[in-house]
Write a protein that holds these residues in place. Sequence first.
Motif, PDB file in Angstrom:
ATOM      1  N   ALA A  60      11.380  13.854   9.801  1.00 22.48           N
ATOM      2  CA  ALA A  60      12.712  14.192  10.315  1.00 22.48           C
ATOM      3  C   ALA A  60      13.706  13.650   9.497  1.00 22.48           C
ATOM      4  N   VAL A  61      14.833  14.342   9.195  1.00 21.63           N
ATOM      5  CA  VAL A  61      16.229  13.882   8.452  1.00 21.63           C
ATOM      6  C   VAL A  61      17.143  14.288   9.665  1.00 21.63           C
ATOM      7  N   GLU A  62      18.114  13.372   9.639  1.00 19.42           N
ATOM      8  CA  GLU A  62      19.189  13.125  10.270  1.00 19.42           C
ATOM      9  C   GLU A  62      20.416  12.770   9.193  1.00 19.42           C
ATOM     10  N   VAL A  63      21.371  13.602   9.247  1.00 19.84           N
ATOM     11  CA  VAL A  63      22.687  13.482   8.212  1.00 19.84           C
ATOM     12  C   VAL A  63      23.577  12.871   9.233  1.00 19.84           C
ATOM     13  N   GLN A  64      24.315  11.656   9.126  1.00 17.52           N
ATOM     14  CA  GLN A  64      25.210  11.180  10.143  1.00 17.52           C
ATOM     15  C   GLN A  64      26.351  10.799   9.284  1.00 17.52           C
ATOM     16  N   LEU A  65      27.469  11.840   9.496  1.00 19.90           N
ATOM     17  CA  LEU A  65      28.745  11.699   8.787  1.00 19.90           C
ATOM     18  C   LEU A  65      29.857  11.343   9.850  1.00 19.90           C
ATOM     19  N   GLY A  66      29.501  11.495  11.179  1.00 22.35           N
ATOM     20  CA  GLY A  66      30.519  11.337  12.360  1.00 22.35           C
ATOM     21  C   GLY A  66      30.918  10.008  12.907  1.00 22.35           C
TER      22      GLY A  66
ATOM     23  N   ASN B  80      15.677  15.748  23.035  1.00 20.63           N
ATOM     24  CA  ASN B  80      16.539  15.269  21.873  1.00 20.63           C
ATOM     25  C   ASN B  80      16.615  16.351  20.695  1.00 20.63           C
ATOM     26  N   GLN B  81      17.282  16.658  19.883  1.00 22.58           N
ATOM     27  CA  GLN B  81      17.343  17.593  18.962  1.00 22.58           C
ATOM     28  C   GLN B  81      17.840  16.716  17.573  1.00 22.58           C
ATOM     29  N   THR B  82      16.661  16.931  16.779  1.00 12.58           N
ATOM     30  CA  THR B  82      16.839  16.488  15.250  1.00 12.58           C
ATOM     31  C   THR B  82      17.389  17.525  14.205  1.00 12.58           C
ATOM     32  N   ASP B  83      18.237  17.045  13.449  1.00 15.82           N
ATOM     33  CA  ASP B  83      18.827  18.072  12.408  1.00 15.82           C
ATOM     34  C   ASP B  83      18.014  18.962  11.785  1.00 15.82           C
TER      35      ASP B  83
ATOM     36  N   VAL C  42      21.799  23.576   2.095  1.00 12.83           N
ATOM     37  CA  VAL C  42      20.850  23.063   1.157  1.00 12.83           C
ATOM     38  C   VAL C  42      19.324  23.007   1.689  1.00 12.83           C
ATOM     39  N   PHE C  43      19.246  22.035   3.051  1.00 10.71           N
ATOM     40  CA  PHE C  43      17.878  22.018   3.587  1.00 10.71           C
ATOM     41  C   PHE C  43      17.352  23.423   4.106  1.00 10.71           C
ATOM     42  N   SER C  44      18.267  24.215   4.826  1.00 14.19           N
ATOM     43  CA  SER C  44      17.675  25.389   5.281  1.00 14.19           C
ATOM     44  C   SER C  44      17.149  26.221   4.181  1.00 14.19           C
ATOM     45  N   ASP C  45      17.700  26.395   2.958  1.00 14.40           N
ATOM     46  CA  ASP C  45      17.290  26.961   1.914  1.00 14.40           C
ATOM     47  C   ASP C  45      15.896  26.577   1.436  1.00 14.40           C
ATOM     48  N   LEU C  46      15.619  25.201   1.761  1.00 18.94           N
ATOM     49  CA  LEU C  46      14.248  24.793   1.419  1.00 18.94           C
ATOM     50  C   LEU C  46      13.184  24.831   2.596  1.00 18.94           C
ATOM     51  N   GLY C  47      13.482  25.377   3.637  1.00 22.86           N
ATOM     52  CA  GLY C  47      12.477  25.689   4.723  1.00 22.86           C
ATOM     53  C   GLY C  47      12.499  24.557   5.737  1.00 22.86           C
ATOM     54  N   TRP C  48      13.722  23.645   5.851  1.00 23.85           N
ATOM     55  CA  TRP C  48      13.593  22.564   6.852  1.00 23.85           C
ATOM     56  C   TRP C  48      14.479  23.249   8.015  1.00 23.85           C
ATOM     57  N   GLU C  49      14.120  23.147   9.294  1.00 26.48           N
ATOM     58  CA  GLU C  49      14.700  23.339  10.481  1.00 26.48           C
ATOM     59  C   GLU C  49      14.889  22.284  11.619  1.00 26.48           C
ATOM     60  N   GLY C  50      15.934  22.613  12.375  1.00 24.89           N
ATOM     61  CA  GLY C  50      16.211  21.641  13.332  1.00 24.89           C
ATOM     62  C   GLY C  50      14.938  21.842  14.469  1.00 24.89           C
TER      63      GLY C  50
END
Length: 208
Positions: A126-132, A116-119, A67-75
Amino acid sequence: MKIVKKYSHLNGEEYLIVHKPDLYKEIKEAISKVDATKCRTKVSKEKGRKGELLYSPGNINKEFERVFSDLGWEGKRRNFYVSDDYAIVKVIETMTKHEQQDYLNKINYPLFYSYNQTDFIKEGVAVEVQLGKYFSVTYDLFVKHLSFYTGGIIDVGIEIIPSKAMQSHMSSGPPYYEKEVHNVLRHGRTVPPVPIVIIGVEPEDVHS
């Protein structure tokens, strides 16, 4: 997925509302497009929960990435050198990697490389998705977001975390919103020193 709770740290949400309303709307719409219902595919092998159908963090992460990639967001990756000398850290923290390298070579200091690497990142957010694992949230809040913020790459960080209701339908280990906000609040209102929005999410079918 739906947003059920939000915590604005150091006016993170207020900044988005005033300065980046369209981007903030896009983030919320992106979350709503993530279909976690179809990701309830993990069969539990844990004692007392054997056979229970749980949400799969890996599959949900893939949905967020799509979803985020489709909207042009990148790591984005931030490369830098580290030091245990406070005076040196204060000098190099806002420099680029190459500027840091030149400075450290000039003062004859050893080069210890890290990154450091961000999602996802877009327009200074910056958006981080943390489900781990739960400890990864602390690293995101107190290291990742702060690193990108002090490096002048972002103005605000967003952390997306399951609600307790969702976490109870996942394997043991994932974080949950209520606890992670508590962990931030216990440090006081100014720690970590970076504007952040912590968002608690859950699927539409979480209570079924």
